[in-house]
Design a protein around this motif. Structure first.
Motif, short mmCIF file in Angstrom:
data_model
loop_
_atom_site.label_atom_id
_atom_site.label_comp_id
_atom_site.label_asym_id
_atom_site.label_seq_id
_atom_site.Cartn_x
_atom_site.Cartn_y
_atom_site.Cartn_z
N PRO A 291 -64.28 -26.88 15.49
CA PRO A 291 -63.10 -26.94 16.36
C PRO A 291 -61.79 -26.68 15.62
O PRO A 291 -61.63 -27.06 14.46
CB PRO A 291 -63.14 -28.38 16.91
N TYR A 292 -60.89 -26.02 16.31
CA TYR A 292 -59.53 -25.80 15.80
C TYR A 292 -58.58 -25.76 16.98
O TYR A 292 -59.00 -25.54 18.12
CB TYR A 292 -59.43 -24.51 14.99
N VAL A 293 -57.31 -25.98 16.72
CA VAL A 293 -56.29 -25.93 17.77
C VAL A 293 -55.52 -24.62 17.62
O VAL A 293 -54.95 -24.34 16.55
CB VAL A 293 -55.34 -27.14 17.69
N LEU A 294 -55.49 -23.82 18.66
CA LEU A 294 -54.81 -22.53 18.60
C LEU A 294 -53.30 -22.73 18.57
O LEU A 294 -52.73 -23.47 19.38
CB LEU A 294 -55.18 -21.68 19.82
N LYS A 295 -52.65 -22.06 17.62
CA LYS A 295 -51.19 -22.09 17.50
C LYS A 295 -50.63 -20.70 17.77
O LYS A 295 -51.31 -19.70 17.56
CB LYS A 295 -50.79 -22.55 16.09
N ALA A 296 -49.39 -20.65 18.20
CA ALA A 296 -48.77 -19.36 18.51
C ALA A 296 -48.81 -18.42 17.31
O ALA A 296 -49.05 -17.22 17.45
CB ALA A 296 -47.33 -19.58 18.97
N GLU A 297 -48.62 -18.99 16.13
CA GLU A 297 -48.59 -18.13 14.93
C GLU A 297 -49.96 -17.56 14.58
O GLU A 297 -50.07 -16.63 13.76
CB GLU A 297 -48.02 -18.89 13.73
N ASP A 298 -51.01 -18.08 15.19
CA ASP A 298 -52.35 -17.52 14.98
C ASP A 298 -52.53 -16.19 15.70
O ASP A 298 -53.43 -15.41 15.36
CB ASP A 298 -53.44 -18.48 15.50
N LEU A 299 -51.71 -15.95 16.70
CA LEU A 299 -51.91 -14.79 17.56
C LEU A 299 -51.35 -13.51 16.93
O LEU A 299 -50.26 -13.52 16.36
CB LEU A 299 -51.25 -15.02 18.92
#
Length: 454
Positions: free
Chosen positions: A400-408
């Protein structure tokens, strides 16, 4: 010696998932077996799922923007997002680029716009619109489109010269006759334009502003009725059809019934219809607005039943991004209808389907890769089979991971999945034997993708 060996992974083959090794030379899969160990490059996939790279059959790239949509998603960022998300090939819609892809000239403009900008492979839809019935369908076929697309719902901006346009019944009928002669598939956005437009107008005039009210303005029957009409026209014309982004199980039932009666029809749904539900939309905001709309939790459960039963051929992103200003409104009826999602197909579907609902790995590969490649005759894509392109996504389960805007990787980093915990991760994406994304190292620097001409 092979150029690449992927070893020790759980490999999803067409006959089932097994722990084995895969050998690659000259961009092709050349051998599969546990005794394959020596390669110029070796990737140890211990603990990972080795899946065929996703073939996302519904993606909008706005390149060129024609001076109107230049700040929307282009090929550079769009295909980079695909690479980060495990998508190795996609089918590009004939809108929202300007000019829309509706004839030979506009198709060539699109090809030119993508030169040197593709990190993944791209097959093209040609558009069916009321104004290209004279020569456009044949020109698109000659230019190498893989399939065609039309809208039964209202679309396009009539103030923009060269923008897309929905069909009326005559254009749909005549267009189907012409597409049938090519032998290719016509993909259809099936919503009743007259009813949804009027219900939306009335809701807006009555001061409704919420996404819940927007959903209510597009009831299920406004999907079901045009699906039935499209199927009737397909029977009459002999055109092969595919219903895009079905959002309700009742619509899927119509497709299944027609297919059982011998009609050449398939359908898709989208990741967001399997993940979000109406009750949470207003808390998320206009970033999650799309058409057809995201329906309630009971509807979502029904859609999962249809997916797991094999009635839905494949799942797509319907990646339809825009600039942030078009989502920054408190009135849902004024917001752009489209979701940025291509980077989070594979991880979300693996988590929601395989990990949470017991979907088999074989069906997972079918709905993300094998089935869309077969439907659109992308003969070198879609499965881990000797002779096919060496396109893979390596997935780390239970991670599991939490998607962050900077990942996009999107040009405009907006997505309804931001802030969500996703239970699996894309570790590596490989296109024709070359790594285009690797976790920890990032994206490749070379743009080795290509347009697929049919």
């Amino acid at each position: 010696m092979y150029e690449l060996i992927i070893k020790n992974g759980t490999v999803i083959l067409e006959g089932g998932a097994v722990q084995t090794n895969v050998a690659v030379t000259a961009g092709k899969i050349v051998a599969i077996g546990q005794d394959l160990v020596e390669g110029e490059k070796v990737i140890d996939a211990t603990g990972l799922i080795v899946s065929p790279g996703m073939v996302d059959a519904h993606v909008h790239i706005t390149d060129p923007g024609g001076g109107y949509r230049d700040e929307w998603e282009g090929y550079l960022t769009g295909t980079q997002a695909c690479a980060k998300g495990g998508v190795t090939s996609f089918m590009e819609m004939p809108l929202n680029q300007v000019p829309a892809t509706v004839d030979g000239a506009s198709l060539q403009i699109k090809y030119e716009a993508g030169k040197g900008k593709l990190m993944t492979d791209v097959a093209s839809f040609g558009g069916l619109v009321p104004f290209n019935l004279e020569t456009g369908i044949q020109e698109l076929n000659d230019g190498g489109v893989a399939a065609y697309k039309c809208f039964m719902a209202t679309c396009g901006d009539r103030s923009i010269d060269g923008d897309f346009m929905n069909v009326d019944d005559y254009a749909l009928y005549e267009g189907m006759k012409q597409v049938a002669k090519t032998g290719k598939v016509l993909a259809i956005h099936a919503e009743n334009a007259a009813i949804t437009d009027k219900l939306g107008e009335l809701a807006y005039q009555n001061g409704e502003t919420t996404l819940a009210a927007y959903v209510a303005s597009r009831p299920k029957f406004t999907e079901v009725e045009p699906i039935r009409r499209a199927i009737l026209f397909a029977k009459e014309t002999g055109c092969r059809i595919h219903i895009c982004h079905i959002a309700c199980p009742e619509g899927v039932t119509e497709v299944t019934r027609a297919r059982n009666e011998g009609v050449d029809v398939t359908c898709e749904t989208c990741t967001h219809y399997l993940y979000f539900d109406t009750a949470e939309l207003d808390a998320i905001g206009a970033v999650v607005k799309c058409s057809p709309p995201i329906r309630d939790k009971e509807n979502q459960a029904g859609m999962w039943e249809k997916v797991l039963a094999g009635e839905i051929a494949f799942v797509t992103s319907d990646h339809s991004p825009c600039t942030p200003d078009l989502k920054e409104t408190t009135n849902a009826f004024e917001a752009w209808g489209g979701i940025s999602g291509v980077q989070n197909n594979v991880d979300v579907l693996f988590d929601e389907g395989v990990q949470k609902r017991g979907m088999t790995l074989t069906q997972f590969a079918d709905i993300i890769a094998t089935n869309p490649a077969k439907r659109y005759d992308l003969s070198t894509k879609g499965s881990i089979t000797i002779g096919k392109d060496a396109d893979f996504v390596l997935i780390k389960p239970d991670a599991p991971y939490v998607l962050k805007a900077e990942d996009l990787a999107y040009k405009n980093k907006i997505s309804p999945y931001i802030g969500r915990e996703i239970g699996a991760q894309v570790v590596e994406t490989i296109l024709r034997g070359e790594t285009i994304y690797q976790q920890g190292k990032g994206l490749a620097t070379e743009f080795t993708g290509a347009f697929i001409m049919k």
